[in-house]
Motif scaffolding. Structure first.
Motif, PDB file in Angstrom:
ATOM      1  N   VAL A 389       0.844  -1.211   0.000  1.00  0.00           N
ATOM      2  CA  VAL A 389       0.000   0.000   0.000  1.00  0.00           C
ATOM      3  C   VAL A 389       0.872   1.251   0.000  1.00  0.00           C
ATOM      4  O   VAL A 389       0.601   2.218  -0.730  1.00  0.00           O
ATOM      5  N   LEU A 390       1.930   1.235   0.794  1.00  0.00           N
ATOM      6  CA  LEU A 390       2.836   2.381   0.853  1.00  0.00           C
ATOM      7  C   LEU A 390       3.475   2.647  -0.511  1.00  0.00           C
ATOM      8  O   LEU A 390       3.569   3.805  -0.945  1.00  0.00           O
ATOM      9  N   LEU A 391       3.896   1.602  -1.190  1.00  0.00           N
ATOM     10  CA  LEU A 391       4.508   1.765  -2.505  1.00  0.00           C
ATOM     11  C   LEU A 391       3.517   2.311  -3.531  1.00  0.00           C
ATOM     12  O   LEU A 391       3.916   2.954  -4.511  1.00  0.00           O
ATOM     13  N   GLY A 392       2.239   2.061  -3.321  1.00  0.00           N
ATOM     14  CA  GLY A 392       1.232   2.523  -4.272  1.00  0.00           C
ATOM     15  C   GLY A 392       0.722   3.924  -4.022  1.00  0.00           C
ATOM     16  O   GLY A 392      -0.015   4.471  -4.858  1.00  0.00           O
ATOM     17  N   LEU A 393       1.102   4.553  -2.889  1.00  0.00           N
ATOM     18  CA  LEU A 393       0.555   5.873  -2.540  1.00  0.00           C
ATOM     19  C   LEU A 393       0.814   6.959  -3.580  1.00  0.00           C
ATOM     20  O   LEU A 393      -0.041   7.832  -3.787  1.00  0.00           O
ATOM     21  N   PRO A 394       1.974   6.993  -4.268  1.00  0.00           N
ATOM     22  CA  PRO A 394       2.172   8.047  -5.271  1.00  0.00           C
ATOM     23  C   PRO A 394       1.091   8.092  -6.345  1.00  0.00           C
ATOM     24  O   PRO A 394       0.855   9.147  -6.938  1.00  0.00           O
ATOM     25  N   PHE A 395       0.413   6.966  -6.578  1.00  0.00           N
ATOM     26  CA  PHE A 395      -0.613   6.954  -7.626  1.00  0.00           C
ATOM     27  C   PHE A 395      -1.806   7.845  -7.273  1.00  0.00           C
ATOM     28  O   PHE A 395      -2.569   8.237  -8.168  1.00  0.00           O
ATOM     29  N   LEU A 396      -1.971   8.182  -6.007  1.00  0.00           N
ATOM     30  CA  LEU A 396      -3.057   9.087  -5.622  1.00  0.00           C
ATOM     31  C   LEU A 396      -2.877  10.467  -6.236  1.00  0.00           C
ATOM     32  O   LEU A 396      -3.840  11.222  -6.362  1.00  0.00           O
ATOM     33  N   GLY A 397      -1.652  10.805  -6.626  1.00  0.00           N
ATOM     34  CA  GLY A 397      -1.395  12.100  -7.251  1.00  0.00           C
ATOM     35  C   GLY A 397      -1.277  12.038  -8.759  1.00  0.00           C
ATOM     36  O   GLY A 397      -0.701  12.940  -9.377  1.00  0.00           O
ATOM     37  N   VAL A 398      -1.839  10.997  -9.389  1.00  0.00           N
ATOM     38  CA  VAL A 398      -1.719  10.837 -10.837  1.00  0.00           C
ATOM     39  C   VAL A 398      -2.429  11.974 -11.578  1.00  0.00           C
ATOM     40  O   VAL A 398      -3.483  12.451 -11.172  1.00  0.00           O
ATOM     41  N   ARG A 399      -1.814  12.412 -12.652  1.00  0.00           N
ATOM     42  CA  ARG A 399      -2.416  13.385 -13.566  1.00  0.00           C
ATOM     43  C   ARG A 399      -2.422  12.752 -14.956  1.00  0.00           C
ATOM     44  O   ARG A 399      -1.387  12.266 -15.422  1.00  0.00           O
ATOM     45  N   PHE A 400      -3.567  12.780 -15.604  1.00  0.00           N
ATOM     46  CA  PHE A 400      -3.689  12.130 -16.900  1.00  0.00           C
ATOM     47  C   PHE A 400      -3.482  13.135 -18.023  1.00  0.00           C
ATOM     48  O   PHE A 400      -3.930  14.279 -17.950  1.00  0.00           O
ATOM     49  N   VAL A 566       5.112   4.083 -11.497  1.00  0.00           N
ATOM     50  CA  VAL A 566       4.818   4.778 -12.751  1.00  0.00           C
ATOM     51  C   VAL A 566       4.653   6.270 -12.518  1.00  0.00           C
ATOM     52  O   VAL A 566       5.191   7.108 -13.261  1.00  0.00           O
ATOM     53  N   VAL A 567       3.898   6.646 -11.472  1.00  0.00           N
ATOM     54  CA  VAL A 567       3.685   8.062 -11.178  1.00  0.00           C
ATOM     55  C   VAL A 567       4.970   8.704 -10.667  1.00  0.00           C
ATOM     56  O   VAL A 567       5.359   9.794 -11.112  1.00  0.00           O
ATOM     57  N   TRP A 568       5.639   8.038  -9.728  1.00  0.00           N
ATOM     58  CA  TRP A 568       6.834   8.624  -9.111  1.00  0.00           C
ATOM     59  C   TRP A 568       7.954   8.821 -10.131  1.00  0.00           C
ATOM     60  O   TRP A 568       8.651   9.844 -10.116  1.00  0.00           O
ATOM     61  N   VAL A 569       8.114   7.842 -11.034  1.00  0.00           N
ATOM     62  CA  VAL A 569       9.213   7.916 -12.006  1.00  0.00           C
ATOM     63  C   VAL A 569       8.805   8.690 -13.254  1.00  0.00           C
ATOM     64  O   VAL A 569       9.441   9.684 -13.621  1.00  0.00           O
ATOM     65  N   PHE A 570       7.727   8.263 -13.914  1.00  0.00           N
ATOM     66  CA  PHE A 570       7.439   8.782 -15.245  1.00  0.00           C
ATOM     67  C   PHE A 570       6.617  10.069 -15.230  1.00  0.00           C
ATOM     68  O   PHE A 570       6.765  10.899 -16.124  1.00  0.00           O
ATOM     69  N   GLN A 571       5.747  10.243 -14.261  1.00  0.00           N
ATOM     70  CA  GLN A 571       5.003  11.498 -14.183  1.00  0.00           C
ATOM     71  C   GLN A 571       5.828  12.574 -13.485  1.00  0.00           C
ATOM     72  O   GLN A 571       5.982  13.696 -13.998  1.00  0.00           O
ATOM     73  N   ASP A 572       6.362  12.241 -12.310  1.00  0.00           N
ATOM     74  CA  ASP A 572       7.085  13.232 -11.522  1.00  0.00           C
ATOM     75  C   ASP A 572       8.529  13.413 -11.979  1.00  0.00           C
ATOM     76  O   ASP A 572       9.193  14.356 -11.547  1.00  0.00           O
ATOM     77  N   GLY A 573       9.026  12.502 -12.818  1.00  0.00           N
ATOM     78  CA  GLY A 573      10.340  12.696 -13.425  1.00  0.00           C
ATOM     79  C   GLY A 573      11.521  12.208 -12.626  1.00  0.00           C
ATOM     80  O   GLY A 573      12.669  12.432 -13.034  1.00  0.00           O
ATOM     81  N   HIS A 574      11.292  11.538 -11.479  1.00  0.00           N
ATOM     82  CA  HIS A 574      12.422  10.981 -10.745  1.00  0.00           C
ATOM     83  C   HIS A 574      13.099   9.898 -11.589  1.00  0.00           C
ATOM     84  O   HIS A 574      12.431   9.097 -12.234  1.00  0.00           O
ATOM     85  N   LEU A 575      14.411   9.882 -11.580  1.00  0.00           N
ATOM     86  CA  LEU A 575      15.211   8.913 -12.331  1.00  0.00           C
ATOM     87  C   LEU A 575      15.105   9.089 -13.843  1.00  0.00           C
ATOM     88  O   LEU A 575      15.488   8.200 -14.603  1.00  0.00           O
TER      89      LEU A 575
END
Length: 757
Positions: A389-400, A566-575
């Motif tokens: 659940v913790l690993l999935g929390l960034p998806f709450l901030g997804v922008r399409f 997906v959100v943390w890396v590809f949306q937010d640009g980390h890494l």
């Protein structure tokens, strides 16, 4: 009843696929060659679009504008760079006019205009050193690509005092298609040798390792032929080829791994090759067929969406899954029968085993791990769930968002052009909104509408109207980027304006709004379809009410890490620097749907293999904990090996320079590894231990239904009256009069109850 020392049982399916093994393999070779011929050139017939809803308002408006105002929607942009000079310099102007005239004279080109002919501020960079020539390439996607290939070499590059680079939506899609094809070839060259090496490490035998690879190649080539045939009737996305390669290798290897492993087990136990094949098909073969059905169901859910991007993955995925299963259940048994004990030939691990006095029995570590997990079941269940659940929390901030040039590498020409437009031009040239007005109206009414639109706070400028008969056309330039939140809000505001004529809004932001609406509208139906059919299939496998619910919930939980990453890396640009991509600040709308359907199906694939072995042992002994321990002992290492191999294939796909493909490959690789190493190894045994005997419970009516129509991998029944919570203890019915129920009877197997609850 079948006694312990009864003759081996060889069913109809075994007899069918092993009757003429050499002829079967020869026929397969001929069909594979035909598939190569039929599927040749398939990549050139695939499209790079498919994100729009064909029934949406934006799609209607786009087609109407193409029909009524063909010159109004440029899809080709030439960025003219004057270097240190001004674009208004006479020499620059003369060269730009020459290029404009040259472009207008090309076949398949219409609506040519430029800053120098229109003097529109929107076509001139704010620093005065760059300006645009705009045009429209006519025809369908393939015709536009051919036209671009023909004209681009003579247009790009240095022309006197200016340098020209080519952009626009046609250039973006064409470059994306080319890069995907190149990257797919490279991914295959990476994945195949590494996969073969891993298979050798798993099997030891080079002969056994080649069998799964051969099944995968047959599935891929067959699916390419299927896709080539589909292009005659419908649009198919070029992205689907990546899924064909990934699932073709991954699932074919999964299925072949389990079948070859079971066959070798039977040979080691003393069975002759024919008996070993029969037992393998009756057990692992049935599970492979059942697993293929569950994966196909997950992929079929994408047919409920209107975008051909998603539907293409359903076509490719279902075809490759069914072909992989067919090859594993038809060709592989014939090959195993011919090989017999020689399947263990060329053991490349002998050199590493020299000098070892003894080694632990296979699966010992997995059995110990299962014992530890069940001993501390509450801790492992809660801790694992909390981590997921913790690993999935960034998806709450997804922008399409929508796919654009930022899918391409930063060095791609069309990406460079579009980035110049974003950074240096007012508004978003080529990314504005178009309003189609239909119905009789006069100049005063059009003027009043234009004034109302211009007064909206998100509007930078309104151009038009261009009138033709009872239709008119306006261009609305948003203040921000083409698809940001302000542009999407502007689409809704434009559609809410009440006027005495009909208006339809299109443009990049409008397509995104309509696509999000279409997905949101159909998502509950797709989810319900996957859940209901999965519940039914797992019930038919296990006869339990609780296990199907556990399977669905734990499968969904296994995907949280993928969506969070997906959100943390590809949306937010980390890494982004490490992985080499440009983050657009959003996730393409269809990608989460695609990734869910693929990853959920693959998770069910591994879940079925584990549950079927647990069920087989539970039916044999009636001992709940021992069944869990035995299931992990027998399948834990194999599932992990299969997951690692599939992850290697997906990571190879993830080396693509196109961001969506990179996201798909790396995201699903993460989901597969999390499912195999965390969910199957820790969460499933912990939860099954906590639910205890209730795990196998079902009401009487459903027990009766399962006794008649249920599926089973094992063919041994437990002792009567074991009292360990089994709902029923049964064996496969004799489908063909010789006491055998193998893969041919797996869809509808008559059963009889042989024990009580």
């Amino acid at each position: 009843m079948t006694e312990v020392n009864s003759p081996p049982r060889v069913g109809r399916w075994t007899r069918l696929v092993t009757a003429r093994p050499r002829l079967s393999l020869l026929a397969a070779l001929v069909l594979t060659v035909l598939a190569v011929l039929a599927g040749s050139g398939v990549a050139d017939r695939l499209g790079a679009g498919g994100w729009e809803d064909p029934a949406a308002e934006s799609t209607y408006a786009t087609k109407a504008l193409e029909r009524e105002f063909p010159d109004s929607q440029p899809n080709l942009l030439l960025l003219v760079d004057a270097g240190g000079a001004s674009v208004d310099d006479p020499a620059v102007t003369a060269e730009a006019d020459r290029l404009t005239a040259r472009l207008a004279a090309e076949r398949g080109i219409t609506g040519v205009g430029s800053y120098w002919s229109a003097r529109s501020p929107a076509l001139r960079a704010e620093d005065g050193h760059e300006a645009l020539i705009a045009a429209r390439i006519t025809g369908d996607e393939k015709q536009m690509g051919r036209t671009l290939d023909r004209i681009a070499p003579s247009l790009r590059g240095t022309h006197g005092p200016v340098k020209v680079e080519i952009g626009g939506i046609v250039a973006v899609r064409h470059e994306m298609q080319t890069i995907i094809q190149e990257d797919l070839t490279r991914a295959e060259m990476i994945a195949l040798p590494i996969t073969l090496l891993l298979l050798v490490m798993v099997f030891g035998s080079a002969i056994a390792a080649l069998l799964p690879l051969g099944i995968g190649i047959v599935a891929i080539l067959g699916t390419n032929a299927v896709l080539r045939g589909l292009t005659e009737f419908t649009d198919v996305s070029v992205f689907a080829m990546n899924l064909t390669t990934a699932l073709g290798l991954g699932l074919a290897i999964d299925y072949a791994l389990f079948i070859v492993r079971r066959f070798r087990e039977e040979l080691t136990a003393g069975a002759d090759p024919l008996t070993a094949v029969a037992t393998t098909l009756r057990t692992a073969g049935r599970t492979v067929l059942f697993s293929a059905l569950t994966v196909a169901v997950s992929l079929a859910a994408m047919l409920l969406f209107p975008q051909y991007f998603l539907r293409s993955f359903a076509y490719a995925g279902m075809a490759v899954v069914l072909l992989a299963a067919a090859a594993a259940l038809i060709l592989l048994p014939a090959a195993l029968l011919l090989l017999g004990p020689r399947v263990n030939s060329l053991d490349l691990r002998k050199v590493f085993r020299r000098g070892r006095s003894s080694s632990p029995s296979p699966g010992t570590a997995w059995a110990r791990g299962a014992t530890l997990v069940m001993r501390r079941a509450p801790f492992f269940a809660l801790a694992t769930t909390a981590v997921l659940v913790l690993l999935g929390l960034p998806f709450l901030g997804v922008r399409f968002g929508t796919a654009d040039d930022r899918q391409l590498p930063a060095s791609a020409e069309s990406h460079v052009v579009q980035q110049h437009l974003r950074d240096g031009f007012p508004g978003s040239p080529g990314g504005g909104l178009e309003v189609l007005a239909e119905g009789k109206a006069g100049p005063a009414q059009y003027a009043a509408y234009k004034n109302r639109v211009a007064a909206l706070p998100e509007v930078l400028r309104v151009d038009g109207p261009l009138v033709k008969g009872d239709s008119a056309y306006f261009t609305v330039q948003p203040r921000g980027e083409a698809v940001d939140a302000g542009a999407q809000h502007l689409v809704r505001e434009l559609r809410a304006i009440k006027v005495p004529f009909d208006t339809k809004v299109t443009g990049t932001a409008a397509v995104l709004v309509d696509s999000k609406h279409a997905i949101g509208e159909r998502l509950p139906w797709a989810g319900a379809f996957i859940v209901i059919v999965t519940l039914l299939l797992v019930f038919l496998l296990t006869g339990s009410v609780l296990i199907p619910l556990q399977a669905v919930l734990l499968n969904a939980l296994s995907l949280t890490a993928m969506f969070g990453a997906v959100v943390w890396v590809f949306q937010d640009g980390h890494l982004s620097g490490l992985f080499g991509f440009t983050s657009p600040g959003s996730i393409e709308t269809t990608l989460p749907v695609l990734m869910f359907c693929v990853a959920f199906g693959l998770s069910m694939d591994y879940g079925v293999f584990l549950l079927s072995r647990i069920k087989e042992e539970h039916d044999r002994t009636g001992n709940h904990e021992e069944a869990i321990r035995h299931g992990l002992q027998r399948t834990g290492g194999l599932i992990t090996a299969a997951a690692v191999i599939l992850a290697v294939v997906m990571v190879a796909i993830g080396t693509s320079r196109v961001t969506n493909t990179k996201m798909l490959g790396l995201g699903i690789a993460l989901a597969v590894l999390m499912d195999a190493m965390i969910v199957r190894s820790l969460l499933v045994p912990a939860v099954m231990k906590l639910t205890g005997k209730a795990t196998w419970w079902a009401p009487k009516a459903l027990r009766t239904l399962h006794d008649r129509f249920g599926l089973s991998e094992g063919d041994e029944k437990p002792p009567r009256g074991t009292g360990n919570g089994a709902t029923s203890h049964s064996e496969p019915a004799d489908d063909d009069g010789d006491g055998t129920a193998d893969a041919s009877g797996s869809v509808r197997t008559l059963r009889r109850t042989s024990g009580g609850t």
